[in-house]
Design an enzyme around this catalytic site. Structure first.
Site, PDB file in Angstrom:
ATOM      1  N   GLU A  86      10.673   2.798   4.595  1.00 33.84           N
ATOM      2  CA  GLU A  86      10.155   3.575   5.871  1.00 33.84           C
ATOM      3  C   GLU A  86       9.660   2.565   7.092  1.00 33.84           C
ATOM      4  O   GLU A  86      10.618   2.629   8.064  1.00 33.84           O
ATOM      5  CB  GLU A  86       8.713   4.790   5.343  1.00 33.84           C
ATOM      6  CG  GLU A  86       9.078   5.404   5.028  1.00 33.84           C
ATOM      7  CD  GLU A  86       8.795   5.530   3.264  1.00 33.84           C
ATOM      8  OE1 GLU A  86       9.232   4.413   2.932  1.00 33.84           O
ATOM      9  OE2 GLU A  86       8.001   6.120   2.733  1.00 33.84           O
ATOM     10  N   CYS A 131       3.961   7.235   1.621  1.00 32.29           N
ATOM     11  CA  CYS A 131       2.724   6.751   0.884  1.00 32.29           C
ATOM     12  C   CYS A 131       1.982   6.920   2.115  1.00 32.29           C
ATOM     13  O   CYS A 131       2.213   6.856   2.964  1.00 32.29           O
ATOM     14  CB  CYS A 131       3.068   4.987   0.436  1.00 32.29           C
ATOM     15  SG  CYS A 131       3.188   4.516   1.553  1.00 32.29           S
ATOM     16  N   HIS A 180       8.461  -1.124   2.506  1.00 31.72           N
ATOM     17  CA  HIS A 180       9.134   0.582   2.183  1.00 31.72           C
ATOM     18  C   HIS A 180       9.942   0.728   3.147  1.00 31.72           C
ATOM     19  O   HIS A 180      10.437   0.387   3.900  1.00 31.72           O
ATOM     20  CB  HIS A 180       8.077   1.121   1.723  1.00 31.72           C
ATOM     21  CG  HIS A 180       6.684   0.933   0.441  1.00 31.72           C
ATOM     22  ND1 HIS A 180       5.959   1.891   0.256  1.00 31.72           N
ATOM     23  CD2 HIS A 180       6.607  -0.129   0.507  1.00 31.72           C
ATOM     24  CE1 HIS A 180       4.758   1.377  -0.136  1.00 31.72           C
ATOM     25  NE2 HIS A 180       5.102   0.150  -0.791  1.00 31.72           N
ATOM     26  N   CYS A 222       2.575   3.709   4.683  1.00 31.04           N
ATOM     27  CA  CYS A 222       3.836   4.304   5.559  1.00 31.04           C
ATOM     28  C   CYS A 222       3.450   5.105   6.381  1.00 31.04           C
ATOM     29  O   CYS A 222       3.987   5.548   7.920  1.00 31.04           O
ATOM     30  CB  CYS A 222       5.055   5.045   4.932  1.00 31.04           C
ATOM     31  SG  CYS A 222       6.136   3.005   3.896  1.00 31.04           S
TER      32      CYS A 222
END
Length: 163
Positions: A58, A86, A56, A89
């Site tokens: 992040e 999410c 992801h 993360c």
């Protein structure tokens, strides 16, 4: 630059990074980590291309920053991200000791900064609290995400009628 101007400037960069993800066929999310007004890490969504479910935006930004500074702890930093983090993360953000998260669009499906889960900042079970605020350039980010998924659905519908 005032703090508000700085937040706006760095969120614009997060949106530029989201465009990189989109150009690669990934969900358009971008993130960057800033310390003392300087970018120390950048990332954008790459799970499809890298065959990595943890890639992801992040996580990519945190990894980039950790490599650059030589430490997985990233205190006194602000993470700018175009979509609310999410739970995965959020956990990484807490473990990295990020001070603050600024996100654009809320994620009504898996947001962990108050939309669905409230891991940032109020979960008292963690030994580190992360300041969190959302909504900066939210409309731009939400529109990009909506357009991306609309185009993807249309492409899938066309493919379904042809094949």
């Amino acid at each position: 630059m005032t703090p508000d101007e700085q937040d706006h400037h760095f969120m614009q960069r997060a949106l530029e990074l989201a465009a990189k993800a989109e150009a690669a066929g990934e969900v358009p999310v971008g993130a960057l980590l800033v310390r003392d007004g300087e970018v120390i890490g950048e990332g954008w969504n790459r799970p499809i291309g890298s065959h990595d479910p943890t890639a992801h935006a992040e996580i990519c930004a945190l990894r980039d920053a950790a490599r650059r500074v030589g430490n997985y702890r990233l205190p006194d930093t602000t993470l700018y991200v175009s979509l609310e983090p999410c739970p995965m993360c959020a956990g990484a953000i807490v473990h990295a000791r990020v001070k603050r998260v600024v996100y654009a669009a809320s994620d009504p499906r898996s947001g962990a900064a108050g939309s669905v889960f409230d891991l940032l900042p109020s979960d008292q079970r963690f030994n580190h609290r992360v300041e969190s605020e959302g909504g900066l350039l939210a409309e731009q980010s939400a529109n990009r995400l909506r357009d991306f998924f609309r185009a993807r659905r249309n492409k899938d519908q066309i493919k379904g009628t042809l094949g």
